[in-house]
Design an enzyme around this catalytic site. Structure first.
Site, PDB file in Angstrom:
ATOM      1  N   HIS A   1       0.830  -1.206   0.000  1.00  0.00           N
ATOM      2  CA  HIS A   1       0.000   0.000   0.000  1.00  0.00           C
ATOM      3  C   HIS A   1       0.861   1.251   0.000  1.00  0.00           C
ATOM      4  CE1 HIS A   1       0.956  -0.811   4.165  1.00  0.00           C
ATOM      5  NE2 HIS A   1       0.681   0.453   4.448  1.00  0.00           N
TER       6      HIS A   1
ATOM      7  N   LYS B   1       9.958  -8.970   3.889  1.00  0.00           N
ATOM      8  CA  LYS B   1      10.980  -9.670   4.675  1.00  0.00           C
ATOM      9  C   LYS B   1      11.684 -10.661   3.772  1.00  0.00           C
ATOM     10  CE  LYS B   1      12.321  -9.853   9.049  1.00  0.00           C
ATOM     11  NZ  LYS B   1      12.155  -8.809  10.071  1.00  0.00           N
TER      12      LYS B   1
ATOM     13  N   LYS C   1       3.984  -3.041  11.716  1.00  0.00           N
ATOM     14  CA  LYS C   1       4.972  -2.255  12.464  1.00  0.00           C
ATOM     15  C   LYS C   1       5.125  -0.856  11.861  1.00  0.00           C
ATOM     16  CE  LYS C   1       8.445  -5.140  13.411  1.00  0.00           C
ATOM     17  NZ  LYS C   1       9.772  -5.794  13.421  1.00  0.00           N
TER      18      LYS C   1
ATOM     19  N   ASP D   1       4.123   4.967  12.199  1.00  0.00           N
ATOM     20  CA  ASP D   1       4.002   6.025  11.204  1.00  0.00           C
ATOM     21  C   ASP D   1       5.231   6.142  10.311  1.00  0.00           C
ATOM     22  OD1 ASP D   1       2.147   7.644  10.237  1.00  0.00           O
ATOM     23  OD2 ASP D   1       2.313   9.224  11.739  1.00  0.00           O
TER      24      ASP D   1
END
Ligand code: GLU
Length: 503
Positions: free
Chosen positions: A98, A139, A127, A132
């Site tokens: 996103h 990963k 996370k 923010d």
């Protein structure tokens, strides 16, 4: 050509080709691969997600869209080693895109598997949203035991893996930015940055292809300590809220609290060093691979870490009792348990015996979903990983900004701030007719350098995030704990990104 490439889900590719960009599609696995009846790591993360999503009123299908790992690329590449070839398996999972770039570490571990990489990528998405940081989650992993290789061989393997990722846009300053994780450090990041630079010498933002680099190669001061430092800042903020501390059955601040630490790697070492040296926390036990060391008067973490560097473990450390097999020490009485090793350490098998009042998740996924439920029922407060260990990616974000802006933080303003501070001191002295003390003068005239700014930005980030999570927990009846609150925050933020653009 010194290598053979056989990428699963891809045709055999020319190592210089840019043609094959397909990722293998994510297929959910129902089969339990890890712990008997315990769900897999990815299933645990998904259940935690579902518990939070159930408290929200999201458009149909959006929770699935957010929870699903968008894609995972698996590569098997042959590396010429010791007169032959060795085929090495690696992954890079893209959980949620996103926001770009996607971000997350690369782990070198003999037990690495696709489920684990997907779980860790999902945690990265959540996370980043919680603290923010404007990145999606990713990963990577290589299934190798770093100790089995010489430094030169590791460099060769890392460069080959980097080339595989780079030609598919899976390491790129604007698309996908790896970082250190278990089994990797700034050394591997330096090799990756250099390999990327050799492949794309005209990319002016090339240093931003990876974070956690040495400072001499575009890294940032304070990145190595960042995850541990963030754990300290996060827990300090928890202790600034007396009602939250009380909910754990404790009072007061961090000073004098007892702590058991699992794992003296980068995160466990920095966090326990800072807690013991700066906050007066007594570290009464440290659990490592070769057993645990216990001292109820408090361990000297720096000395223990030096011992570990010298001998490879904690056994034989003077001034502490050593016990073989550290797992039962997780159950030792203490105020705070700090799991800083790896996932799946507190399960339904040992959850009932945990005596800590607070579990501060410095590692990713140390508590399974079932254990989480039973600990919650017993009133144990869990400060969740997706918030508490986000210091690493936060400072990675600062490093990436530094790379893109091509200037170190503080370079433009430091001397200017000093001059203003000096003028202020002179004005005060002139007005009151007295000399300002040397220590106050020193504090007033000090311009902020890069490390000071990084720590300040990290502290601010952790405090803000904690307060937002705590507020969600306090104000919504259906949100029963801090982990659910952290997931709610993440889901709402990511959902907002999706709903404000066309899917
Ligand atoms: N590997 C770290 C983590 O799990 C850092 C990730 C990053 O800096 O991108 O959060």
């Amino acid at each position: 050509m010194d290598s053979v490439i056989n990428s699963v889900g891809l045709a055999r590719a020319d190592s210089l080709g840019f043609t094959d960009l397909r990722l293998t599609q994510y297929t959910p696995k129902t089969q339990n691969m890890q712990n008997g009846n315990e769900p897999t790591f990815r299933e645990n993360v998904d259940r935690m997600f579902d518990r939070a999503a159930a408290t929200l009123d999201l458009p149909m299908g959006l929770a699935d869209q957010i929870r699903t790992c968008n894609g995972v690329y698996q590569v098997k590449f042959g590396v010429e080693l010791r007169g032959g070839y060795q085929v090495i398996t690696g992954w890079r999972a893209l959980h949620s895109e996103h926001q770009l770039p996607v971000k997350g570490g690369i782990r070198y571990a003999y037990f690495a598997n696709q489920e684990e990489v997907e779980a860790l990528a999902a945690l990265m998405s959540y996370k980043c949203a919680i603290v923010d940081v404007p990145f999606g989650g990713s990963k990577g992993a290589l299934r190798i035991r770093p100790k089995d290789y010489t430094e030169e061989e590791l460099e060769h393997i890392t460069r080959r893996f980097t080339a595989e990722l780079a030609k598919r846009g899976l390491i790129n300053p604007g698309l996908n930015v790896p970082a250190p994780d278990m089994g990797t450090s700034e050394r591997e990041m330096a090799w990756m940055a250099d390999e990327y630079h050799q492949l794309f010498p005209n990319d002016i933002n090339g240093f931003g292809c990876v974070t956690g680099k040495p400072v001499s190669m575009g890294g940032i001061l304070g990145r190595t300590e960042a995850t541990g430092r963030g754990v300290q800042f996060g827990l300090r903020e928890f202790f600034r809220h007396p009602e939250d501390v009380k909910s754990a059955g404790l009072t007061g601040d961090l000073g004098g609290k007892t702590m058991v630490v699992q794992g003296l790697g980068n995160v466990g070492y920095h966090a326990s060093k800072f807690f013991s040296e700066e906050d007066g926390v007594k570290i009464t036990a440290v659990i490592e691979r070769d057993g645990a060391v216990i001292n109820d008067d408090g361990l000297n973490i720096e000395a223990l870490y030096q011992h570990k560097l010298d001998t490879g473990g904690v056994k034989g450390f003077s001034g502490a009792q050593h016990v073989e097999g550290g797992a039962p020490v997780l159950e030792k009485e203490c105020d705070i348990l700090l799991p800083a090793a790896m996932e799946g350490q507190i399960t339904q098998k040992n959850a009932d015996r945990i005596q800590a009042k607070i579990i501060a998740e410095a590692a990713n996924g140390p508590v399974t979903f079932n254990a989480d439920q039973s600990l919650r029922d017993r009133g144990v407060v869990i400060i969740p990983d997706a918030f508490l260990n986000a210091g690493g990616v936060t400072v990675s974000y600062f490093e990436w900004i530094k790379n893109l802006s091509h200037i170190r933080f503080g370079r433009m303003e430091r001397r200017y701030e000093e001059a203003k501070g000096r003028a202020l001191v002179e004005a005060i002295e002139e007005a009151v007719g007295k000399k300002v003390s040397d220590s106050i003068t020193q504090r007033l005239i000090q311009g902020a350098d890069e490390l000071t700014l990084v720590r300040s930005g990290l502290d601010d980030t952790m405090r803000e995030a904690y307060n937002t999570i705590a507020e969600i927990h306090r104000s919504r009846d259906a949100v029963e704990d801090l982990r659910t609150a952290a997931f709610v925050l993440a889901i709402e933020k990511i959902a907002h990104c999706y709903t404000s653009m066309e899917l």
